[in-house]
Design a protein around this motif. Structure first.
Motif, short mmCIF file in Angstrom:
data_model
loop_
_atom_site.label_atom_id
_atom_site.label_comp_id
_atom_site.label_asym_id
_atom_site.label_seq_id
_atom_site.Cartn_x
_atom_site.Cartn_y
_atom_site.Cartn_z
N ALA A 149 -2.66 -0.80 11.24
CA ALA A 149 -3.36 -1.47 10.13
C ALA A 149 -2.47 -2.56 9.53
O ALA A 149 -2.57 -2.86 8.33
CB ALA A 149 -3.75 -0.44 9.08
N ALA A 150 -1.62 -3.15 10.39
CA ALA A 150 -0.66 -4.16 9.92
C ALA A 150 -1.36 -5.29 9.16
O ALA A 150 -0.78 -5.86 8.24
CB ALA A 150 0.13 -4.72 11.09
N HIS A 151 -2.61 -5.60 9.56
CA HIS A 151 -3.31 -6.73 8.92
C HIS A 151 -4.24 -6.27 7.81
O HIS A 151 -4.88 -7.12 7.18
CB HIS A 151 -4.19 -7.47 9.95
N ALA A 152 -4.39 -4.95 7.63
CA ALA A 152 -5.54 -4.47 6.87
C ALA A 152 -5.18 -3.82 5.53
O ALA A 152 -5.94 -3.02 5.01
CB ALA A 152 -6.35 -3.51 7.73
N PHE A 153 -4.04 -4.18 4.97
CA PHE A 153 -3.67 -3.65 3.66
C PHE A 153 -4.69 -4.16 2.63
O PHE A 153 -4.91 -5.38 2.53
CB PHE A 153 -2.25 -4.14 3.31
N GLY A 154 -5.29 -3.23 1.90
CA GLY A 154 -6.26 -3.64 0.87
C GLY A 154 -7.67 -3.84 1.40
O GLY A 154 -8.52 -4.36 0.68
N CYS A 155 -7.92 -3.46 2.66
CA CYS A 155 -9.27 -3.64 3.23
C CYS A 155 -9.99 -2.29 3.28
O CYS A 155 -9.36 -1.23 3.22
CB CYS A 155 -9.17 -4.20 4.65
N SER A 156 -11.31 -2.35 3.42
CA SER A 156 -12.07 -1.10 3.50
C SER A 156 -12.99 -1.08 4.70
O SER A 156 -13.30 -2.13 5.29
CB SER A 156 -12.89 -0.90 2.22
N TYR A 157 -13.40 0.13 5.07
CA TYR A 157 -14.36 0.34 6.16
C TYR A 157 -15.42 1.29 5.62
O TYR A 157 -15.10 2.40 5.17
CB TYR A 157 -13.66 0.96 7.36
N LYS A 158 -16.67 0.84 5.61
CA LYS A 158 -17.78 1.63 5.06
C LYS A 158 -17.44 2.16 3.67
O LYS A 158 -17.62 3.33 3.36
CB LYS A 158 -18.16 2.75 6.01
N GLY A 159 -16.85 1.29 2.85
CA GLY A 159 -16.58 1.63 1.45
C GLY A 159 -15.34 2.47 1.21
O GLY A 159 -14.99 2.74 0.06
N ARG A 160 -14.67 2.88 2.27
CA ARG A 160 -13.47 3.73 2.11
C ARG A 160 -12.25 2.89 2.52
O ARG A 160 -12.31 2.15 3.50
CB ARG A 160 -13.62 4.93 3.04
N MET A 161 -11.17 3.03 1.75
CA MET A 161 -10.02 2.16 2.01
C MET A 161 -9.36 2.49 3.34
O MET A 161 -9.20 3.66 3.72
CB MET A 161 -8.98 2.29 0.90
N ILE A 162 -8.95 1.44 4.04
CA ILE A 162 -8.14 1.60 5.25
C ILE A 162 -6.89 2.37 4.83
O ILE A 162 -6.30 2.10 3.78
CB ILE A 162 -7.77 0.22 5.84
N GLY A 163 -6.49 3.30 5.66
CA GLY A 163 -5.39 4.21 5.32
C GLY A 163 -5.87 5.64 5.45
O GLY A 163 -5.08 6.57 5.56
N ASN A 164 -7.21 5.79 5.43
CA ASN A 164 -7.81 7.13 5.44
C ASN A 164 -8.36 7.52 6.81
O ASN A 164 -9.04 8.54 6.91
CB ASN A 164 -8.94 7.20 4.41
N PHE A 165 -8.14 6.69 7.81
CA PHE A 165 -8.83 6.95 9.08
C PHE A 165 -7.87 7.45 10.16
O PHE A 165 -6.67 7.22 10.10
CB PHE A 165 -9.57 5.68 9.53
N GLY A 166 -8.47 8.16 11.12
CA GLY A 166 -7.69 8.70 12.23
C GLY A 166 -6.65 9.70 11.72
O GLY A 166 -6.75 10.22 10.60
N ASP A 167 -5.65 9.96 12.56
CA ASP A 167 -4.59 10.89 12.14
C ASP A 167 -3.61 10.19 11.20
O ASP A 167 -2.93 10.85 10.41
CB ASP A 167 -3.86 11.41 13.39
N GLY A 168 -3.52 8.89 11.32
CA GLY A 168 -2.63 8.14 10.44
C GLY A 168 -2.81 6.66 10.68
O GLY A 168 -3.34 6.24 11.72
N GLU A 169 -2.40 5.86 9.70
CA GLU A 169 -2.52 4.41 9.83
C GLU A 169 -1.19 3.76 9.42
O GLU A 169 -0.47 4.30 8.58
CB GLU A 169 -3.64 3.87 8.95
N VAL A 170 -0.93 2.61 10.01
CA VAL A 170 0.38 1.98 9.80
C VAL A 170 0.20 0.57 9.23
O VAL A 170 -0.51 -0.26 9.81
CB VAL A 170 1.15 1.91 11.15
N PHE A 171 0.86 0.33 8.11
CA PHE A 171 0.84 -1.01 7.50
C PHE A 171 2.13 -1.76 7.83
O PHE A 171 3.17 -1.14 8.06
CB PHE A 171 0.74 -0.91 5.98
N SER A 172 2.04 -3.08 7.79
CA SER A 172 3.24 -3.93 7.85
C SER A 172 3.31 -4.72 6.55
O SER A 172 2.29 -5.27 6.10
CB SER A 172 3.17 -4.90 9.02
N PHE A 173 4.50 -4.79 5.99
CA PHE A 173 4.73 -5.62 4.79
C PHE A 173 5.71 -6.73 5.12
O PHE A 173 6.58 -7.08 4.32
CB PHE A 173 5.23 -4.77 3.62
#
Ligand code: T4K
Length: 402
Positions: free
Chosen positions: A173-197
């Motif tokens: 989820a390197a590009h998806a900080f602050g984004c949502s999918y079907k109204g739920r924030m990215i970060g909540n999907f799959g076993d885990g999600e990874v951000f890049s800052f």
């Protein structure tokens, strides 16, 4: 540029349209005073890294903001990916898109796991769930979806496939900080999600990243791995590495969080301006975001139809660079055409027709807080002009080359 002539373009001998260079991914900087106060505080406390107070606060703030149980901050997104992959127990083969930044594939290869490149859906630019299912073998242990440009993968369909085949599902989820999918924030999907800052992301901590997950066991493993496997001062309980975020990075992160909504508002303004100025240019279409969802609007991505524009993205990029508009061909030529994958899997492209087509068409334009409305108008005027005179410019470029 109504009455201009092609030879006024900088690439054909004219003066560049911009004195300053306009970058894709110029860092957004928050309130300096607040940043320096925090850095001074860290210096006064003499606590510079290793789960310091700023890192803990930063993690809490992100977890609260996205409604996710665990956030584990890291030194960068690539190490965060490597740790998440290892903690999730991935081995053998893992299915990933080739249309992504090389770090997604490298994180697997680095761990001795084979990245199996999967084609994307040409409309979403994300993993096509059907194509994923076709690539599953007895060696497959997981899927890593990439929310490319911040537009979410079909997490539901990928989740169903992962469950059906007993696979782990992670998201880059390197590009998806602050984004949502079907109204739920990215970060909540799959076993885990990874951000890049990383500095070039709309939200940066100089260098940095994080794994977010709702899985307690996975989070505990990741925390251990981030700090060499230390469970206490002299007690190492498992293999680990150094993935720690420094206090300076966390200070930057906390400061960036305070103005994150402003960064997004600027990106959105820029996105709408580009959309407005670029519409009706034949052969040029701009990637859109679903405005029903939360988006960070950090990438302005064009798809160029060379049959109409007479210029390919590479030629257009060169023309823009000469004007000091440093457009980028993210993610050309696709991971499968870069080493070591090109040599390891020379036939990979046969299964990636949409990826191969898309990487030849896309071009990213500058946006963010260092790009103003007048800049965007001027950039778009140049693109419009160049496309209008595409055939003539192409011939002149070819003649000039030799
Ligand atoms: N997964 C995905 C899908 C990713 O996109 C990325 C990173 C990762 C994983 C890995 O996350 P990290 O380990 O990086 O946290 C950049 C970034 O290095 C990279 O973070 C990013 N994706 C990728 C899309 O772009 P480049 O090739 O654009 O080069 P770079 O960093 O030298 O800078 C690009 C432009 O930005 C330059 O033209 C100048 C400007 N710039 C750059 C820096 C660093 C500035 O103006 N200021 C700066 O401080 O890679």
């Amino acid at each position: 540029m109504e009455n201009s002539k092609p030879n006024e373009l900088a690439i054909l001998g004219g003066t560049p349209a911009f004195n300053k260079k306009l970058h894709v991914g110029r860092p957004n900087i928050g309130n300096r005073k607040r940043l320096f106060e925090r850095i001074n505080d860290a210096l006064d406390q003499r606590w510079l890294t290793n789960n310091g107070p700023f890192v803990q606060e930063f993690e809490r703030r992100i977890a609260d903001m996205f409604g996710v149980i665990h956030c584990i901050a890291m030194c960068n997104g690539t190490v965060a990916l490597e740790i998440a992959i290892r903690a999730a127990g991935l081995t053998g083969e893992v299915i990933v898109p080739s249309m992504t930044f090389i770090a997604t594939a490298h994180a697997l290869q680095w761990l001795g796991i084979t990245p199996v490149f999967c084609d994307i859906d040409p409309l979403t630019h994300n993993l096509g769930p059907q194509s994923v299912e076709q690539l599953i073998t007895s060696r497959t242990t997981g899927i890593i979806g990439v929310h490319l440009w911040g537009r979410p993968c079909d997490a539901e369909a990928l989740g169903t496939i992962a469950r059906r085949h007993n696979l782990k599902l992670l998201f880059d989820a390197a590009h998806a900080f602050g984004c949502s999918y079907k109204g739920r924030m990215i970060g909540n999907f799959g076993d885990g999600e990874v951000f890049s800052f990383h500095a070039t992301k709309f939200f940066n901590t100089f260098e940095g990243g994080a794994v977010v997950t709702n899985n307690d066991e996975l989070a505990a493993k990741i925390r251990l791995m981030r700090n060499f496997g230390f469970a206490g001062l002299d007690n190492v309980v498992s293999v680990g590495t150094n993935g720690k975020m420094s206090e300076v990075s966390a200070a930057m992160g906390l400061t960036s969080l305070e103005t994150m909504e402003d960064f997004i508002a600027t990106n959105y303004r820029n996105y709408k301006l580009y959309q407005n100025f670029l519409e009706m240019i034949p052969g040029v279409s701009m990637l859109t975001y679903n405005e029903q969802e939360k988006n960070n609007y950090q990438y302005i991505v064009l798809e160029i139809n060379e049959d109409v524009t007479h210029l390919n993205p590479d030629q257009l990029k060169d023309i823009l660079w000469a004007e000091n508009i440093l457009a980028r061909r993210y993610f050309y030529p696709g991971c499968h055409r870069m080493e070591p994958y090109r040599s390891l899997f020379p036939q990979a492209g046969l299964l990636l027709p949409h990826t191969e087509c898309l990487v030849e068409r896309v071009l990213s334009l500058p946006t963010g807080t260092s790009v103003g409305p007048e800049d965007i108008e001027k950039i778009c005027e140049i693109i419009k002009f160049v496309v209008k005179h595409g055939q003539e410019i192409r011939e002149r470029l070819i003649k000039r080359a030799g």
